[in-house]
Design a protein around this motif. Structure first.
Motif, PDB file in Angstrom:
ATOM      1  N   GLN A   1       4.105  30.916  57.607  1.00 24.83           N
ATOM      2  CA  GLN A   1       5.098  32.192  58.067  1.00 24.83           C
ATOM      3  C   GLN A   1       6.332  31.822  57.888  1.00 24.83           C
ATOM      4  O   GLN A   1       6.965  30.631  58.346  1.00 24.83           O
ATOM      5  CB  GLN A   1       4.635  32.182  59.596  1.00 24.83           C
ATOM      6  CG  GLN A   1       5.560  33.294  60.132  1.00 24.83           C
ATOM      7  CD  GLN A   1       5.391  33.522  61.604  1.00 24.83           C
ATOM      8  OE1 GLN A   1       4.559  32.709  62.426  1.00 24.83           O
ATOM      9  NE2 GLN A   1       6.264  34.427  62.491  1.00 24.83           N
ATOM     10  N   VAL A   2       7.036  32.556  57.111  1.00 20.75           N
ATOM     11  CA  VAL A   2       8.471  32.291  56.525  1.00 20.75           C
ATOM     12  C   VAL A   2       9.286  32.500  57.885  1.00 20.75           C
ATOM     13  O   VAL A   2       9.239  33.587  58.534  1.00 20.75           O
ATOM     14  CB  VAL A   2       8.837  33.376  55.470  1.00 20.75           C
ATOM     15  CG1 VAL A   2      10.224  33.146  55.228  1.00 20.75           C
ATOM     16  CG2 VAL A   2       8.044  32.858  54.281  1.00 20.75           C
ATOM     17  N   GLN A   3      10.283  31.585  57.917  1.00 19.22           N
ATOM     18  CA  GLN A   3      11.428  31.743  59.180  1.00 19.22           C
ATOM     19  C   GLN A   3      12.553  31.618  58.773  1.00 19.22           C
ATOM     20  O   GLN A   3      12.801  30.717  57.710  1.00 19.22           O
ATOM     21  CB  GLN A   3      10.941  31.041  60.210  1.00 19.22           C
ATOM     22  CG  GLN A   3       9.885  31.525  61.244  1.00 19.22           C
ATOM     23  CD  GLN A   3       9.911  30.940  62.605  1.00 19.22           C
ATOM     24  OE1 GLN A   3       9.835  29.558  62.557  1.00 19.22           O
ATOM     25  NE2 GLN A   3       9.838  31.531  63.560  1.00 19.22           N
ATOM     26  N   LEU A   4      13.707  32.610  59.102  1.00 15.19           N
ATOM     27  CA  LEU A   4      15.142  32.253  58.682  1.00 15.19           C
ATOM     28  C   LEU A   4      15.711  31.965  60.014  1.00 15.19           C
ATOM     29  O   LEU A   4      15.617  32.908  60.772  1.00 15.19           O
ATOM     30  CB  LEU A   4      15.467  33.095  57.848  1.00 15.19           C
ATOM     31  CG  LEU A   4      15.097  33.499  56.444  1.00 15.19           C
ATOM     32  CD1 LEU A   4      15.874  34.766  55.733  1.00 15.19           C
ATOM     33  CD2 LEU A   4      15.104  32.295  55.685  1.00 15.19           C
ATOM     34  N   VAL A   5      16.371  30.890  60.386  1.00 19.80           N
ATOM     35  CA  VAL A   5      16.994  30.711  61.673  1.00 19.80           C
ATOM     36  C   VAL A   5      18.505  30.317  61.622  1.00 19.80           C
ATOM     37  O   VAL A   5      18.676  29.245  60.869  1.00 19.80           O
ATOM     38  CB  VAL A   5      16.087  29.438  62.249  1.00 19.80           C
ATOM     39  CG1 VAL A   5      16.857  29.343  63.834  1.00 19.80           C
ATOM     40  CG2 VAL A   5      14.942  29.782  62.522  1.00 19.80           C
ATOM     41  N   GLU A   6      19.247  31.152  62.042  1.00 19.67           N
ATOM     42  CA  GLU A   6      20.847  31.205  61.850  1.00 19.67           C
ATOM     43  C   GLU A   6      21.228  30.134  62.998  1.00 19.67           C
ATOM     44  O   GLU A   6      20.487  30.212  64.092  1.00 19.67           O
ATOM     45  CB  GLU A   6      21.233  32.278  61.893  1.00 19.67           C
ATOM     46  CG  GLU A   6      21.002  33.213  60.739  1.00 19.67           C
ATOM     47  CD  GLU A   6      19.999  34.309  61.255  1.00 19.67           C
ATOM     48  OE1 GLU A   6      19.867  35.339  60.495  1.00 19.67           O
ATOM     49  OE2 GLU A   6      19.214  33.873  62.023  1.00 19.67           O
ATOM     50  N   SER A   7      22.168  29.565  62.682  1.00 15.78           N
ATOM     51  CA  SER A   7      22.931  28.800  63.912  1.00 15.78           C
ATOM     52  C   SER A   7      24.461  28.657  63.723  1.00 15.78           C
ATOM     53  O   SER A   7      24.706  28.851  62.472  1.00 15.78           O
ATOM     54  CB  SER A   7      22.369  27.345  64.070  1.00 15.78           C
ATOM     55  OG  SER A   7      22.507  26.499  62.736  1.00 15.78           O
ATOM     56  N   GLY A   8      25.257  28.188  64.649  1.00 15.31           N
ATOM     57  CA  GLY A   8      26.628  27.883  64.095  1.00 15.31           C
ATOM     58  C   GLY A   8      27.499  29.020  64.676  1.00 15.31           C
ATOM     59  O   GLY A   8      28.542  29.013  64.668  1.00 15.31           O
ATOM     60  N   GLY A   9      26.847  30.064  65.390  1.00 15.22           N
ATOM     61  CA  GLY A   9      27.813  31.179  65.823  1.00 15.22           C
ATOM     62  C   GLY A   9      28.589  30.773  67.141  1.00 15.22           C
ATOM     63  O   GLY A   9      28.325  29.547  67.603  1.00 15.22           O
ATOM     64  N   GLY A  10      29.521  31.672  67.665  1.00 11.67           N
ATOM     65  CA  GLY A  10      30.105  31.354  68.838  1.00 11.67           C
ATOM     66  C   GLY A  10      31.401  31.999  69.055  1.00 11.67           C
ATOM     67  O   GLY A  10      31.689  33.307  68.354  1.00 11.67           O
ATOM     68  N   LEU A  11      32.216  31.635  69.957  1.00 11.73           N
ATOM     69  CA  LEU A  11      33.618  32.241  70.197  1.00 11.73           C
ATOM     70  C   LEU A  11      34.815  31.505  69.794  1.00 11.73           C
ATOM     71  O   LEU A  11      34.741  30.064  69.924  1.00 11.73           O
ATOM     72  CB  LEU A  11      33.779  32.508  71.865  1.00 11.73           C
ATOM     73  CG  LEU A  11      34.953  33.016  72.174  1.00 11.73           C
ATOM     74  CD1 LEU A  11      35.391  34.264  71.759  1.00 11.73           C
ATOM     75  CD2 LEU A  11      35.056  32.854  73.816  1.00 11.73           C
ATOM     76  N   VAL A  12      35.448  32.078  69.003  1.00 11.02           N
ATOM     77  CA  VAL A  12      36.718  31.433  68.349  1.00 11.02           C
ATOM     78  C   VAL A  12      37.838  32.274  68.385  1.00 11.02           C
ATOM     79  O   VAL A  12      37.880  33.375  68.390  1.00 11.02           O
ATOM     80  CB  VAL A  12      36.217  30.999  66.882  1.00 11.02           C
ATOM     81  CG1 VAL A  12      36.084  32.358  66.077  1.00 11.02           C
ATOM     82  CG2 VAL A  12      37.202  30.043  66.209  1.00 11.02           C
ATOM     83  N   GLN A  13      38.997  31.618  68.732  1.00  8.14           N
ATOM     84  CA  GLN A  13      40.420  32.287  68.306  1.00  8.14           C
ATOM     85  C   GLN A  13      40.687  32.959  67.046  1.00  8.14           C
ATOM     86  O   GLN A  13      40.040  32.380  66.029  1.00  8.14           O
ATOM     87  CB  GLN A  13      41.273  31.434  69.024  1.00  8.14           C
ATOM     88  CG  GLN A  13      41.344  31.471  70.362  1.00  8.14           C
ATOM     89  CD  GLN A  13      42.735  30.730  71.060  1.00  8.14           C
ATOM     90  OE1 GLN A  13      43.344  30.070  70.255  1.00  8.14           O
ATOM     91  NE2 GLN A  13      42.917  31.013  72.306  1.00  8.14           N
ATOM     92  N   ALA A  14      41.398  33.717  66.930  1.00 12.07           N
ATOM     93  CA  ALA A  14      41.671  34.539  65.617  1.00 12.07           C
ATOM     94  C   ALA A  14      42.486  33.096  64.729  1.00 12.07           C
ATOM     95  O   ALA A  14      43.253  32.537  65.409  1.00 12.07           O
ATOM     96  CB  ALA A  14      42.575  35.599  65.765  1.00 12.07           C
ATOM     97  N   GLY A  15      42.282  33.234  63.709  1.00  9.11           N
ATOM     98  CA  GLY A  15      42.866  32.251  62.727  1.00  9.11           C
ATOM     99  C   GLY A  15      42.119  30.906  62.775  1.00  9.11           C
ATOM    100  O   GLY A  15      42.183  30.024  61.905  1.00  9.11           O
ATOM    101  N   GLY A  16      40.937  30.886  63.643  1.00  9.67           N
ATOM    102  CA  GLY A  16      40.077  29.651  63.525  1.00  9.67           C
ATOM    103  C   GLY A  16      39.005  29.743  62.530  1.00  9.67           C
ATOM    104  O   GLY A  16      38.946  30.644  61.626  1.00  9.67           O
TER     105      GLY A  16
END
Length: 129
Positions: A1-16
């Motif tokens: 079964q093919v899976q694509l799993v994203e990570s690394g998102g979040g909350l950041v200030q503008a310019g970050g």
């Protein structure tokens, strides 16, 4: 079964900056076109970036010069480095992979969601002003 799993998102200030990862499993995607798309609340899904098997890349005008897509074939992973983030970059970011194992001759194919056969669940990116 093919899976694509994203990570690394979040909350950041503008310019970050943030770095998103998309780890694929179930089959190898080392030579398949892969891309990143995003969808903000109340808006249609839009193309962000794509990468070919020969490491050629494509970007939406809105992110050109700020975002960079890359891939690590040995890890079956694609990345999206996002710098100089803006509040308008706030969205759910999803990675996608095509079942094709060679580059498309029609450049426009990289920009459309219909090109891609496999999708991840997405990761939220929120940029505060």
């Amino acid at each position: 079964q093919v899976q694509l799993v994203e990570s690394g998102g979040g909350l950041v200030q503008a310019g970050g900056s943030l770095r998103l990862s998309c780890a694929a499993s179930g089959r190898a995607f080392s030579t398949n076109p892969m891309g990143w798309f995003r969808q903000a609340p109340g808006k249609a899904r839009e193309f962000v970036a794509a990468i070919r098997s020969d490491l050629g890349t494509y970007y939406a005008n809105s992110v050109k010069g700020r975002f960079a897509i890359s891939r690590a074939r040995a890890k079956n992973t694609v990345y999206l480095q996002m710098n100089s983030l803006k509040p308008e970059d706030t969205a759910v970011y999803s990675c996608a992979a095509s079942s094709r194992t060679s580059p498309y001759t029609e450049i426009s194919r990289y920009y459309t969601p219909l090109t891609y056969d496999y999708w991840g669940q997405g990761t939220q990116v929120t940029v505060s002003s």
